[in-house]
Design a protein around this motif. Structure first.
Motif, PDB file in Angstrom:
ATOM      1  N   GLY A  80     -56.305 -34.712   3.692  1.00 21.53           N
ATOM      2  CA  GLY A  80     -54.987 -35.328   3.723  1.00 21.53           C
ATOM      3  C   GLY A  80     -54.681 -36.147   2.490  1.00 21.53           C
ATOM      4  N   ILE A  81     -53.423 -36.612   2.440  1.00 21.02           N
ATOM      5  CA  ILE A  81     -52.947 -37.492   1.385  1.00 21.02           C
ATOM      6  C   ILE A  81     -52.502 -38.779   2.067  1.00 21.02           C
ATOM      7  N   TYR A  82     -53.068 -39.893   1.638  1.00 27.62           N
ATOM      8  CA  TYR A  82     -52.867 -41.176   2.306  1.00 27.62           C
ATOM      9  C   TYR A  82     -52.187 -42.145   1.333  1.00 27.62           C
ATOM     10  N   GLY A  94     -57.376 -59.938  -9.650  1.00 24.69           N
ATOM     11  CA  GLY A  94     -55.925 -60.095  -9.592  1.00 24.69           C
ATOM     12  C   GLY A  94     -55.165 -58.808  -9.328  1.00 24.69           C
ATOM     13  N   GLU A  95     -55.829 -57.667  -9.451  1.00 29.02           N
ATOM     14  CA  GLU A  95     -55.154 -56.403  -9.145  1.00 29.02           C
ATOM     15  C   GLU A  95     -54.918 -56.321  -7.637  1.00 29.02           C
ATOM     16  N   VAL A  96     -53.711 -55.883  -7.273  1.00 31.25           N
ATOM     17  CA  VAL A  96     -53.376 -55.607  -5.876  1.00 31.25           C
ATOM     18  C   VAL A  96     -52.827 -54.185  -5.860  1.00 31.25           C
ATOM     19  N   ARG A  97     -53.612 -53.277  -5.325  1.00 32.80           N
ATOM     20  CA  ARG A  97     -53.339 -51.848  -5.426  1.00 32.80           C
ATOM     21  C   ARG A  97     -52.717 -51.311  -4.138  1.00 32.80           C
ATOM     22  N   GLN A  98     -51.576 -50.640  -4.278  1.00 30.20           N
ATOM     23  CA  GLN A  98     -51.038 -49.908  -3.129  1.00 30.20           C
ATOM     24  C   GLN A  98     -51.858 -48.645  -2.960  1.00 30.20           C
ATOM     25  N   GLN A  99     -52.220 -48.357  -1.718  1.00 20.20           N
ATOM     26  CA  GLN A  99     -53.060 -47.196  -1.443  1.00 20.20           C
ATOM     27  C   GLN A  99     -52.393 -45.892  -1.881  1.00 20.20           C
ATOM     28  N   PHE A 100     -53.140 -45.063  -2.574  1.00 24.13           N
ATOM     29  CA  PHE A 100     -52.789 -43.659  -2.807  1.00 24.13           C
ATOM     30  C   PHE A 100     -54.100 -42.910  -2.948  1.00 24.13           C
ATOM     31  N   SER A 101     -54.439 -42.140  -1.949  1.00 21.36           N
ATOM     32  CA  SER A 101     -55.725 -41.459  -1.969  1.00 21.36           C
ATOM     33  C   SER A 101     -55.594 -40.053  -1.405  1.00 21.36           C
ATOM     34  N   ILE A 102     -56.219 -39.124  -2.094  1.00 16.71           N
ATOM     35  CA  ILE A 102     -56.324 -37.755  -1.603  1.00 16.71           C
ATOM     36  C   ILE A 102     -57.718 -37.616  -1.015  1.00 16.71           C
ATOM     37  N   CYS A 103     -57.779 -37.257   0.257  1.00 17.54           N
ATOM     38  CA  CYS A 103     -59.078 -37.064   0.899  1.00 17.54           C
ATOM     39  C   CYS A 103     -59.413 -35.581   0.873  1.00 17.54           C
ATOM     40  N   PHE A 104     -60.439 -35.244   0.113  1.00 17.66           N
ATOM     41  CA  PHE A 104     -60.886 -33.864  -0.002  1.00 17.66           C
ATOM     42  C   PHE A 104     -61.938 -33.540   1.058  1.00 17.66           C
ATOM     43  N   SER A 138     -57.972 -47.620   8.001  1.00 15.82           N
ATOM     44  CA  SER A 138     -57.440 -46.562   7.136  1.00 15.82           C
ATOM     45  C   SER A 138     -58.518 -45.528   6.807  1.00 15.82           C
ATOM     46  N   MET A 139     -59.753 -45.965   6.675  1.00 13.32           N
ATOM     47  CA  MET A 139     -60.860 -45.051   6.403  1.00 13.32           C
ATOM     48  C   MET A 139     -61.219 -44.287   7.667  1.00 13.32           C
ATOM     49  N   ARG A 140     -61.192 -44.950   8.794  1.00 15.00           N
ATOM     50  CA  ARG A 140     -61.509 -44.280  10.064  1.00 15.00           C
ATOM     51  C   ARG A 140     -60.512 -43.158  10.335  1.00 15.00           C
ATOM     52  N   LEU A 141     -59.243 -43.371   9.968  1.00 13.55           N
ATOM     53  CA  LEU A 141     -58.229 -42.330  10.134  1.00 13.55           C
ATOM     54  C   LEU A 141     -58.618 -41.078   9.352  1.00 13.55           C
ATOM     55  N   ARG A 142     -59.066 -41.245   8.122  1.00  8.63           N
ATOM     56  CA  ARG A 142     -59.472 -40.095   7.301  1.00  8.63           C
ATOM     57  C   ARG A 142     -60.695 -39.392   7.892  1.00  8.63           C
ATOM     58  N   ILE A 143     -61.647 -40.189   8.358  1.00  8.29           N
ATOM     59  CA  ILE A 143     -62.847 -39.611   8.971  1.00  8.29           C
ATOM     60  C   ILE A 143     -62.470 -38.820  10.215  1.00  8.29           C
ATOM     61  N   ASP A 144     -61.624 -39.414  11.056  1.00  8.59           N
ATOM     62  CA  ASP A 144     -61.186 -38.718  12.269  1.00  8.59           C
ATOM     63  C   ASP A 144     -60.446 -37.430  11.930  1.00  8.59           C
ATOM     64  N   HIS A 145     -59.569 -37.469  10.927  1.00  7.32           N
ATOM     65  CA  HIS A 145     -58.861 -36.258  10.503  1.00  7.32           C
ATOM     66  C   HIS A 145     -59.845 -35.212   9.984  1.00  7.32           C
ATOM     67  N   GLY A 146     -60.871 -35.636   9.276  1.00  7.55           N
ATOM     68  CA  GLY A 146     -61.874 -34.696   8.778  1.00  7.55           C
ATOM     69  C   GLY A 146     -62.585 -33.985   9.913  1.00  7.55           C
ATOM     70  N   PHE A 147     -62.960 -34.717  10.937  1.00  4.69           N
ATOM     71  CA  PHE A 147     -63.629 -34.096  12.083  1.00  4.69           C
ATOM     72  C   PHE A 147     -62.694 -33.170  12.863  1.00  4.69           C
ATOM     73  N   GLN A 148     -61.389 -33.444  12.820  1.00  3.09           N
ATOM     74  CA  GLN A 148     -60.424 -32.616  13.556  1.00  3.09           C
ATOM     75  C   GLN A 148     -60.249 -31.231  12.945  1.00  3.09           C
ATOM     76  N   GLU A 149     -60.617 -31.084  11.674  1.00  6.33           N
ATOM     77  CA  GLU A 149     -60.453 -29.805  10.972  1.00  6.33           C
ATOM     78  C   GLU A 149     -59.060 -29.230  11.173  1.00  6.33           C
ATOM     79  N   ARG A 150     -58.074 -30.037  10.854  1.00  8.83           N
ATOM     80  CA  ARG A 150     -56.669 -29.644  11.003  1.00  8.83           C
ATOM     81  C   ARG A 150     -56.352 -28.435  10.125  1.00  8.83           C
ATOM     82  N   ARG A 151     -55.443 -27.621  10.594  1.00  6.99           N
ATOM     83  CA  ARG A 151     -55.034 -26.449   9.824  1.00  6.99           C
ATOM     84  C   ARG A 151     -54.309 -26.870   8.560  1.00  6.99           C
TER      85      ARG A 151
END
Length: 156
Positions: A80-82, A94-104, A138-151
């Motif tokens: 997914g793309i988060y 001092g950096e405050v980063r808005q999340q943008f991550s591609i989960c491969f 936010s990380m747990r969401l990616r892990i859960d999506h990975g286990f789901q093996e979504r189409r």
């Protein structure tokens, strides 16, 4: 450098950067997922990190997994793309980063889990063990999506 993750926190500092980053969901032949315990916040997470100049994004996934875990993989797809704007990461510099991550999604090729400067622990984790580990939502969401093996990959 210390790291604090803010999710849906109205008092979170405003972001001042967006960085292209990856995480990688890799399973072994027993169906366990490869996780690291981060040195910057103590939480368990998928391996990953920021893209470097001159690097293909799939190369970032390979490099970050190797650097943080000692494991060699090949990229086989996208979980997914988060990009939740209500998830910001505050760093001690001092950096405050808005999340943008591609989960491969990656396939294990070789190597034994080994720690690094960014990982105090690295191990293969069974799905039933996840609830016993401190993992950011936010990380747990990616892990859960990975286990789901979504189409289709998650996009959000």
């Amino acid at each position: 450098m210390a790291r604090i993750e803010h999710l849906n926190n109205p008092n979170a500092p405003k972001p001042n950067s967006i960085v292209v980053a990856v995480t990688v969901f890799v399973q072994d032949e027993q169906g366990r997922v490869l996780l690291i315990q981060r040195t910057d916040n103590g939480l368990w997470a998928l391996p990953g990190g920021a893209q470097d100049f001159g690097e293909y994004i799939s190369g970032t996934a390979l490099r970050e997994t190797r650097e943080e875990t000692g494991v060699e993989i090949e990229v086989t797809g996208i979980v997914g793309i988060y990009s939740n704007p209500n998830h910001v990461v505050e760093y001690s510099n001092g950096e405050v980063r808005q999340q943008f991550s591609i989960c491969f999604r990656g396939r294990y090729l070789a190597g034994k889990p080994t720690t690094s400067d960014e990982s105090s622990s690295v191990r293969w984790v069974r799905p039933k063990e996840l609830d016993d580990l401190p993992i950011h939502p936010s990380m747990r969401l990616r892990i859960d999506h990975g286990f789901q093996e979504r189409r289709d990959p998650f996009i959000g």
